[in-house]
Write a protein that holds these residues in place. Sequence first.
Motif, mmCIF file in Angstrom:
data_model
loop_
_atom_site.group_PDB
_atom_site.id
_atom_site.type_symbol
_atom_site.label_atom_id
_atom_site.label_comp_id
_atom_site.label_asym_id
_atom_site.label_seq_id
_atom_site.Cartn_x
_atom_site.Cartn_y
_atom_site.Cartn_z
ATOM 1 N N TYR A 80 0.761 -0.691 0.227
ATOM 2 C CA TYR A 80 -0.393 0.399 0.001
ATOM 3 C C TYR A 80 0.490 0.908 -0.323
ATOM 4 C CZ TYR A 80 -5.489 -0.969 0.683
ATOM 5 O OH TYR A 80 -6.144 -1.425 0.231
ATOM 6 N N PHE A 81 0.169 2.678 -0.571
ATOM 7 C CA PHE A 81 1.214 3.633 -0.860
ATOM 8 C C PHE A 81 0.610 4.747 0.538
ATOM 9 C CE2 PHE A 81 0.780 3.280 -4.886
ATOM 10 C CZ PHE A 81 2.764 3.793 -4.773
ATOM 11 N N LYS A 82 1.129 4.541 1.631
ATOM 12 C CA LYS A 82 0.847 5.880 2.742
ATOM 13 C C LYS A 82 1.812 7.033 2.787
ATOM 14 C CE LYS A 82 3.569 3.880 5.858
ATOM 15 N NZ LYS A 82 3.761 3.765 7.478
ATOM 16 N N GLU A 83 0.888 7.905 3.714
ATOM 17 C CA GLU A 83 1.308 9.053 3.563
ATOM 18 C C GLU A 83 2.779 8.760 4.944
ATOM 19 O OE1 GLU A 83 -1.895 11.820 3.229
ATOM 20 O OE2 GLU A 83 -2.552 10.930 1.917
ATOM 21 N N GLN A 119 5.723 12.834 2.246
ATOM 22 C CA GLN A 119 6.163 12.429 1.169
ATOM 23 C C GLN A 119 5.074 10.901 1.393
ATOM 24 O OE1 GLN A 119 10.324 10.845 0.940
ATOM 25 N NE2 GLN A 119 10.046 10.131 -0.824
ATOM 26 N N VAL A 120 4.933 10.354 0.431
ATOM 27 C CA VAL A 120 4.065 9.115 0.035
ATOM 28 C C VAL A 120 4.616 7.596 -0.725
ATOM 29 C CG1 VAL A 120 2.257 7.852 -1.435
ATOM 30 C CG2 VAL A 120 1.833 10.394 -0.971
ATOM 31 N N ILE A 121 4.830 7.004 0.391
ATOM 32 C CA ILE A 121 5.560 5.770 0.399
ATOM 33 C C ILE A 121 4.928 4.203 0.056
ATOM 34 C CG2 ILE A 121 7.582 6.396 1.600
ATOM 35 C CD1 ILE A 121 7.195 4.976 3.722
ATOM 36 N N ALA A 135 2.587 -3.298 -9.798
ATOM 37 C CA ALA A 135 1.642 -2.567 -8.836
ATOM 38 C C ALA A 135 1.770 -2.204 -7.140
ATOM 39 C CB ALA A 135 0.379 -4.317 -9.075
ATOM 40 N N ALA A 136 0.633 -1.655 -6.889
ATOM 41 C CA ALA A 136 0.247 -1.438 -5.478
ATOM 42 C C ALA A 136 -0.629 -0.403 -5.428
ATOM 43 C CB ALA A 136 1.825 -0.120 -4.670
ATOM 44 N N CYS A 137 -1.011 -0.725 -3.758
ATOM 45 C CA CYS A 137 -2.474 0.167 -3.800
ATOM 46 C C CYS A 137 -2.475 0.834 -2.985
ATOM 47 C CB CYS A 137 -3.967 -1.095 -3.325
ATOM 48 S SG CYS A 137 -3.814 -2.209 -3.658
ATOM 49 N N GLY A 138 -3.687 2.070 -2.865
ATOM 50 C CA GLY A 138 -3.832 3.479 -2.352
ATOM 51 C C GLY A 138 -5.120 3.193 -1.801
ATOM 52 N N THR A 139 -5.694 4.150 -1.771
ATOM 53 C CA THR A 139 -6.440 4.659 -0.764
ATOM 54 C C THR A 139 -7.331 5.644 -1.067
ATOM 55 O OG1 THR A 139 -6.580 3.424 1.367
ATOM 56 C CG2 THR A 139 -8.309 4.504 1.239
#
Length: 250
Positions: free
Chosen positions: A112-115, A126-128, A152-156
């Motif tokens: 997942y991407f997160k801030e 930063q988004v990592i 591929a990755a995910c985020g919200t």
Amino acid sequence: MNYGFAGMSVQKNLQYLLAQRNLNANSLSEASDGVLAQPTTRRILQGESKDIRDKTLDKYAKFFNVELKDLKFGDLEKGVQLTTSSENKHLADFNLWDGETPLESDDIELPYFKEVLFSAGSGATQVIEETAKKLRFSKRTLKNAGVDPSNAACGTNYGKSMENTILDGASVGVDKSKTTIKDGKIFAFDHGGMFRVKRLYRLPFGAVRVVSDNTDKIEYPDEVMTAEKWENEVRLLGWVFWWSTIDTWR
């Protein structure tokens, strides 16, 4: 056999099927190209399905790839089906799992991407990619979308700016290999440490138009970023290929 009250089963089963795909009455109508009309879906969800004809309910069954009898009388959340048709694939597509469930041969876990706060006290974010939190995908789903799992990755998605397409709080899948703007496609990007999901359009002199799908353009107006602003403030993370349905790179 006494199956019980069909109306209650349809309501419960549709609620379950919608939740599995992160859909609601509005987005289901869009995903089905208007075949499953929003007013009818809302009637079912409000428990008013007793008088809805089987011909109409069968459209829901076909969309979700379940049998009509199972939709009306089964308990799909518990896996209770009245038929064993080989066409009934929804349980295979949406198996329940947790962190202790072993990966099956067709499964893959995406980060997942997160801030995050880049430096304490500086206010810089930063988004990592977060390795601890993952979303499990079918390799077949990624292949059908033309996405290499390694990219591929995910985020919200947060907020209502994309609510006509992507709901507030919905997970999205991002193809990190596609970072060249294709007009009208939905992209995820790091804007000053904020994870954002928008439609992007190229403009002359390197500028970029950022568009929300919410039709309330007073609250969610289009943004125009100059080439300098885009280059200095934005990091394009990739094309959003999945939310509740699969998009195509065409």
